[in-house]
Write a protein that holds these residues in place. Structure first.
Motif, PDB file in Angstrom:
ATOM      1  N   TYR A 142       0.858  -1.183   0.000  1.00 45.66           N
ATOM      2  CA  TYR A 142       0.000   0.000   0.000  1.00 45.66           C
ATOM      3  C   TYR A 142       0.895   1.235   0.000  1.00 45.66           C
ATOM      4  O   TYR A 142       1.691   1.432   0.911  1.00 45.66           O
ATOM      5  CB  TYR A 142      -0.916  -0.002   1.222  1.00 45.66           C
ATOM      6  CG  TYR A 142      -1.886  -1.159   1.232  1.00 45.66           C
ATOM      7  CD1 TYR A 142      -3.089  -1.096   0.533  1.00 45.66           C
ATOM      8  CD2 TYR A 142      -1.589  -2.328   1.928  1.00 45.66           C
ATOM      9  CE1 TYR A 142      -3.976  -2.169   0.534  1.00 45.66           C
ATOM     10  CE2 TYR A 142      -2.470  -3.407   1.927  1.00 45.66           C
ATOM     11  CZ  TYR A 142      -3.657  -3.313   1.231  1.00 45.66           C
ATOM     12  OH  TYR A 142      -4.522  -4.381   1.228  1.00 45.66           O
ATOM     13  N   GLU A 177      -1.491   5.627   3.310  1.00 44.33           N
ATOM     14  CA  GLU A 177      -2.486   5.238   4.302  1.00 44.33           C
ATOM     15  C   GLU A 177      -3.895   5.335   3.725  1.00 44.33           C
ATOM     16  O   GLU A 177      -4.771   4.539   4.068  1.00 44.33           O
ATOM     17  CB  GLU A 177      -2.357   6.122   5.550  1.00 44.33           C
ATOM     18  CG  GLU A 177      -1.213   5.734   6.459  1.00 44.33           C
ATOM     19  CD  GLU A 177      -1.292   4.271   6.889  1.00 44.33           C
ATOM     20  OE1 GLU A 177      -2.372   3.832   7.332  1.00 44.33           O
ATOM     21  OE2 GLU A 177      -0.278   3.564   6.767  1.00 44.33           O
ATOM     22  N   ARG A 193      -4.454   2.220   1.831  1.00 39.23           N
ATOM     23  CA  ARG A 193      -4.682   1.107   2.760  1.00 39.23           C
ATOM     24  C   ARG A 193      -6.088   1.164   3.343  1.00 39.23           C
ATOM     25  O   ARG A 193      -6.788   0.150   3.393  1.00 39.23           O
ATOM     26  CB  ARG A 193      -3.640   1.127   3.884  1.00 39.23           C
ATOM     27  CG  ARG A 193      -3.894   0.101   4.981  1.00 39.23           C
ATOM     28  CD  ARG A 193      -2.806   0.123   6.029  1.00 39.23           C
ATOM     29  NE  ARG A 193      -1.616  -0.556   5.561  1.00 39.23           N
ATOM     30  CZ  ARG A 193      -1.418  -1.868   5.644  1.00 39.23           C
ATOM     31  NH1 ARG A 193      -2.357  -2.658   6.177  1.00 39.23           N
ATOM     32  NH2 ARG A 193      -0.317  -2.415   5.210  1.00 39.23           N
ATOM     33  N   GLU A 194      -6.509   2.331   3.792  1.00 43.69           N
ATOM     34  CA  GLU A 194      -7.847   2.464   4.368  1.00 43.69           C
ATOM     35  C   GLU A 194      -8.930   2.109   3.353  1.00 43.69           C
ATOM     36  O   GLU A 194      -9.934   1.475   3.691  1.00 43.69           O
ATOM     37  CB  GLU A 194      -8.051   3.902   4.862  1.00 43.69           C
ATOM     38  CG  GLU A 194      -7.217   4.263   6.082  1.00 43.69           C
ATOM     39  CD  GLU A 194      -7.315   5.733   6.414  1.00 43.69           C
ATOM     40  OE1 GLU A 194      -8.151   6.429   5.776  1.00 43.69           O
ATOM     41  OE2 GLU A 194      -6.560   6.198   7.290  1.00 43.69           O
ATOM     42  N   TYR A 254      -7.840  -1.978   1.780  1.00 41.83           N
ATOM     43  CA  TYR A 254      -7.476  -3.128   2.607  1.00 41.83           C
ATOM     44  C   TYR A 254      -8.599  -4.163   2.691  1.00 41.83           C
ATOM     45  O   TYR A 254      -8.324  -5.380   2.648  1.00 41.83           O
ATOM     46  CB  TYR A 254      -7.065  -2.699   4.014  1.00 41.83           C
ATOM     47  CG  TYR A 254      -6.507  -3.846   4.832  1.00 41.83           C
ATOM     48  CD1 TYR A 254      -5.182  -4.234   4.686  1.00 41.83           C
ATOM     49  CD2 TYR A 254      -7.312  -4.560   5.722  1.00 41.83           C
ATOM     50  CE1 TYR A 254      -4.668  -5.296   5.420  1.00 41.83           C
ATOM     51  CE2 TYR A 254      -6.809  -5.619   6.449  1.00 41.83           C
ATOM     52  CZ  TYR A 254      -5.484  -5.985   6.297  1.00 41.83           C
ATOM     53  OH  TYR A 254      -4.986  -7.045   6.999  1.00 41.83           O
ATOM     54  N   ASP A 303      -3.694  -8.424   3.307  1.00 40.15           N
ATOM     55  CA  ASP A 303      -2.253  -8.627   3.123  1.00 40.15           C
ATOM     56  C   ASP A 303      -1.993 -10.024   2.552  1.00 40.15           C
ATOM     57  O   ASP A 303      -0.936 -10.621   2.780  1.00 40.15           O
ATOM     58  CB  ASP A 303      -1.515  -8.473   4.454  1.00 40.15           C
ATOM     59  CG  ASP A 303      -1.490  -7.030   4.933  1.00 40.15           C
ATOM     60  OD1 ASP A 303      -1.218  -6.146   4.100  1.00 40.15           O
ATOM     61  OD2 ASP A 303      -1.761  -6.795   6.120  1.00 40.15           O
TER      62      ASP A 303
END
Length: 312
Positions: A123, A126, A129-130, A133, A138
């Protein structure tokens, strides 16, 4: 080994240097071929600097210097390679130090025509990722267990249950074996060219499992990924998969050696996605139409959970 790495470049000025450096870390990499696809950002200038800096980097554009998509760019790269083996890398992804560990051993066997492994996730922010995800987590993407080469293509078209996938970043091919292919990437597909070609490659070539219990490359996830927009729901995935399965159906119907049960499965998948994107009032009309024109695919589809899921 003399490995040619093909990197199509579009809208990746922030990431392409990392991709190139990750390939150049290996002495086995004979050349890195960059195909710049008329990026709207400053990627072309970044690629020029990489070519000036590294003897093993070669930069090309399409003859008209236009934008033709990742498939056409990889095809151009295939025309330019001079190594004995061919590997692929997306411009916003990168190789890990173990990328070719399995390949060095497996390709000693002349019967091995391709090797694939596992890819992980990186990622880049952030925010990414938010946002993504819940989709990617992962996890590793790969063919989940070692599989006989003759069975791989059936797994990739979902004839063998939970199977996984082959990501192009983890695939290495023996160049001399590619003469078995009548064509490479399907340029009519702007998405899913990788899924389409890996199925055909697995059908024609003997592809072996390499490292599939740990990542050998990382896929970069950021807000501008084309495939991320599909996976996140910004683009209807069923619509793009209709095009994928339509192309596979065309290939299977014209390839005399494809077994009848495989052709039926591909046709069933195509019908299911065609019905999935139809308005509710038209679904039953389409089912009626295909009961008349393609009864075997509908009949077998009713026993297939993915077909029923798309149907209802």
């Amino acid at each position: 080994m003399k490995i040619s790495v093909i990197i199509p470049v579009y809208n990746a000025e922030e990431y392409v240097s990392q991709a190139v450096e990750s390939a150049l870390q290996f002495e086995d990499v004979y050349e890195v071929i960059l195909i710049e696809d008329k990026s709207p950002d400053n990627a072309l200038e970044v690629c020029r600097k990489l070519e000036e800096k590294h003897d093993r980097v070669k930069l090309y554009q399409h003859p008209d210097k236009g934008n033709h998509g990742a498939g056409a760019s990889r095809n151009l790269g295939m025309e330019k390679v001079t190594g004995d083996f061919v590997a692929f890398l997306d411009a916003d992804d990168y190789y890990l130090p173990n990328r070719f560990d399995a390949e060095r051993e497996l390709f000693k066997n002349p019967e091995v025509e391709g090797v694939y492994g596992a890819i992980g996730v990186k990622y880049y922010s952030e925010k990414a990722r938010e946002q993504y995800y819940p989709i990617y987590k992962d996890k590793l993407d790969t063919v989940y267990k070692k599989t006989r080469p003759e069975d791989v293509y059936q797994g990739l078209i979902s004839l063998r249950g939970t199977f996984g996938l082959i990501h192009l970043d983890t695939l290495t091919l023996r160049r001399s074996s590619l003469s078995k292919m009548d064509r490479f990437f399907e340029t009519s597909l702007r998405l899913h060219q990788d899924s389409e070609i890996t199925i055909r490659l697995a059908y024609y070539l003997k592809l072996y499992t390499g490292i599939n219990d740990k990542a050998i490359a990382l896929r970069g996830v950021h807000e501008n990924n084309r495939i991320t927009k599909v996976d996140s729901g910004k683009i209807n995935p069923a619509q793009t998969r209709v095009l994928l399965w339509r192309e596979l159906n065309h290939w299977a119907e014209n390839e005399k050696t494809v077994p009848d049960h495989v052709k039926l499965h591909i046709r069933r998948m195509l019908r299911s996605f065609e019905i999935a994107i139809a308005p509710p009032v038209k679904k039953w009309a389409m089912i009626g139409k295909y009961l008349i024109t393609d009864y075997p695919s509908i009949r077998s589809g009713l026993f297939n959970i993915n077909f029923r899921k798309n149907l209802f």
